[in-house]
Structure formats: C-alpha cells, structure tokens
Write a protein that holds these residues in place. Structure first.
Motif, mmCIF file in Angstrom:
data_model
loop_
_atom_site.group_PDB
_atom_site.id
_atom_site.type_symbol
_atom_site.label_atom_id
_atom_site.label_comp_id
_atom_site.label_asym_id
_atom_site.label_seq_id
_atom_site.Cartn_x
_atom_site.Cartn_y
_atom_site.Cartn_z
ATOM 1 N N SER A 88 -2.789 -7.389 -8.317
ATOM 2 C CA SER A 88 -2.136 -8.617 -7.923
ATOM 3 C C SER A 88 -1.049 -9.154 -9.207
ATOM 4 N N ARG A 89 -1.700 -8.770 -10.416
ATOM 5 C CA ARG A 89 -1.116 -9.258 -11.547
ATOM 6 C C ARG A 89 0.008 -8.299 -11.933
ATOM 7 N N GLY A 90 0.093 -7.138 -11.484
ATOM 8 C CA GLY A 90 0.736 -5.915 -11.860
ATOM 9 C C GLY A 90 0.057 -5.141 -12.955
ATOM 10 N N LEU A 91 -1.101 -5.260 -13.077
ATOM 11 C CA LEU A 91 -1.815 -4.733 -14.388
ATOM 12 C C LEU A 91 -2.455 -3.274 -13.953
ATOM 13 N N GLN A 92 -2.450 -3.121 -12.827
ATOM 14 C CA GLN A 92 -3.179 -1.747 -11.929
ATOM 15 C C GLN A 92 -2.276 -1.334 -10.978
ATOM 16 N N ASP A 93 -2.112 0.111 -10.650
ATOM 17 C CA ASP A 93 -1.180 0.453 -9.263
ATOM 18 C C ASP A 93 -2.018 0.426 -8.363
ATOM 19 N N ALA A 142 -10.449 -5.467 2.089
ATOM 20 C CA ALA A 142 -9.498 -6.139 2.885
ATOM 21 C C ALA A 142 -9.697 -7.665 2.352
ATOM 22 N N ALA A 143 -10.757 -8.094 2.316
ATOM 23 C CA ALA A 143 -11.245 -9.349 1.860
ATOM 24 C C ALA A 143 -10.810 -9.673 0.417
ATOM 25 N N ALA A 195 -3.439 -1.228 1.826
ATOM 26 C CA ALA A 195 -3.565 -0.086 2.065
ATOM 27 C C ALA A 195 -2.771 1.198 1.393
ATOM 28 N N ASP A 196 -1.798 0.516 0.955
ATOM 29 C CA ASP A 196 -0.784 1.634 0.195
ATOM 30 C C ASP A 196 -1.492 1.815 -1.254
#
Length: 315
Positions: free
Chosen positions: A195-200, A250-251, A262-263
C-alpha cells in the motif's frame, strides 16, 4: 503470591500470558533461550536452551511453581519437515521431562502443581469431523502434529496418574505480535508495504486452505482459566468459524486500501505444505461450558488490528 512458570515466554502467546498473570498479581518466571531475548517487564527470566538442555526438570524442582504453562515449541509445520528430530525434542520430549518432574513433586506431597500444555489442532491432521472436538480422532499428518500428539497423550497419561495436567487444543490465533514467519503476519506486513509502494507482490502457498482464526489474548485467557479450574481436562479452544487464506488476504488488502490485490498475489508450489489440512474448525463448547471461555474478537477485527500495526510501523 502465586508463582507461575512459562516456557516460550518471549513468543506471542507467552508475552500475552505473562502480562495477564502479572496483572493478577502472580510471580512470573519464564524460560528464555538466550540472554538477548526481550522478556515482558516483571518476568523473572531463566536462560535455558530446551533444544539441547535437559535441565528443565531441575528448574521446576527448584522453583516448585503452582502453575506451569508449556508454550515452548518449534511452531512451524513446514520447519518440522526440515528438522523432525528437533521437533520431536522441543514439542514432545521436553513435555515428558516437565511432567516427570511435576509428578515427582506431586508424589512427595510438597506442592499441588497445575500443568497446562499448549496443544494444537494439527494433532487431528486431516480430520473427517467438522467441527473438531475433544473426541475427534488424533491422526497427525506432519512431524509437528505427531510431536504435539505425543505431548497431548502424555498429559492424559499423567492426569490419570494424579497430576493436575490439562491440554488445550489451540486453533490458529493471531495478533500484531506474530512474527512474519507466520503466514498471517506475512500477509498483513506485505499488504501494508504494498500500500505504501515498498513491495510489489506477495507469494503464498495454498490460498484455499481454511482455518479457524482467533485473537491471541483470548487464547492466553483460556490457558489461565484451565490452570485455575479445579478439574484438569482437555479443551478445544477455537472460534467455530473458518476462513480461507484467500479471505485473510482480501481482508488485509482491503484494510490497507489496496483494491487490485489479486494482481499482487502469486501462488508458489514451493510454499505448499505436505499433509496440509483443507479445513480446520474447532468446537469450543466444552471450554465455554466448563471454563466460561468465549472468543471476544472477530475475524475482521483481528486482521484490521494486524494491518493497522504494520502500517504504523512504516510511519
């Protein structure tokens, strides 16, 4: 002041249990593997490597605690396949040493020790009963489950011999204190970082496996209730509700604000576990009736607490 001894005191369950007992005015002793481990303030630590050292019986004889909580274990089913000998030692043989020491003290009439074993739903393997209960056949399908089953059987044997020993069959229970070696914390930490762009991406194994997830402090409360109850026995501790790993993912991603999760999640065959049960769901009605225990935190709240904690770590 009641004296208690906790093995595995630095783990998730041990820390919550120690806090609970200290709040009740106990003198709490804990077994640590090395001096560098972080111990709950107020706990009297005893350095002892249970994987190699057989001095646990001597420590029990020295302290003669009124309550013993055995939480120490190699806690990964996957790791138990990599090192079955260590698993047998930590999850099985150590319990035999502890119970033998407790019985010696019991037979001498010195102290009435209450012994509580943290057992696991893994003793049931791939059960045919759903939900599982105290009478469900014990048929482990991993070295972890087999060692826990041995310990569970020992508790029953020593209880027959007069020792006040209880075995609590704990289903999955989580909190922000879970290390990332557990899939639940791996998921929440990854959701926060993505969510913070620190992991793909996040790599997982069986997304369809269903587990009965509870709140760890509730399970610590169950351990204490069992120790303080006049009659020792076996108890399933569970919520009675199962969710899939996919549900957990999902949660977690929804809580972290990631819509296209999902991606971001891939399945790796290398993470699939041999003998993994498709469904675990426990029936805790006996614990509810006899111990007065009930779960207090629901699934979505558990996931949210873990994600919020992992997001806070990134600020």
């Amino acid at each position: 002041m009641t004296r208690a001894l906790i093995t595995g005191v630095t783990g998730q369950d041990g820390s919550y249990l120690a806090e609970l007992l200290l709040a009740q005015g106990y003198e709490v002793h804990g077994v640590t593997r090395d001096a560098g481990e972080v111990v709950t303030p107020g706990v009297i630590a005893h350095e002892l490597d249970l994987s190699t050292d057989s001095a646990i019986g001597g420590l029990i004889t020295e302290l003669q605690p009124r309550e013993i909580y055995n939480l120490a274990a190699l806690s990964s089913v996957f790791q138990s396949w990599q090192n079955p000998t260590l698993t047998a030692r930590l999850n099985g043989a150590v319990v035999a040493e502890m119970l033998a020491a407790v019985k010696t003290i019991h037979d001498q009439g010195d102290v009435d020790i209450r012994f509580v074993q943290a057992s696991s739903a893994e003793i049931f393997g791939t059960p045919t009963d759903s939900p599982q209960h105290e009478g469900t056949p014990v048929r482990p399908t991993s070295p972890y489950g087999a060692a826990k089953a041995y310990a569970h059987g020992l508790v029953g044997a020593y209880r027959t011999a007069g020792v006040a020993a209880s075995s609590l069959i704990l289903y999955n229970h989580e909190s922000p204190r879970r290390p990332e070696t557990f899939v639940t914390r791996k998921i929440t930490a990854a959701a926060a970082r993505i969510s913070r762009g620190l992991q793909d991406t996040l790599e997982l194994g069986n997304m369809d496996a269903r587990r009965d997830w509870g709140w760890a402090p509730d399970y610590a409360d169950a351990l204490v209730r069992a120790a303080q109850h006049p009659d020792a026995d076996d108890f399933v501790i569970a919520t009675g509700i199962s969710h899939s790993v996919r549900d957990f993912v999902a949660a977690a991603f929804e809580r972290a604000g990631v819509e296209d999760w999902a991606d971001r999640v891939t399945v790796a065959d290398s993470l699939l576990r041999t003998g993994d049960a498709a469904l675990q769901r426990g029936d805790a009605s006996k614990a509810q009736q006899i111990l007065g225990w009930t779960p207090t935190v629901e699934f979505d709240e558990i996931v949210a607490a873990m994600v919020d904690h992992d997001l806070a770590l990134l600020t």
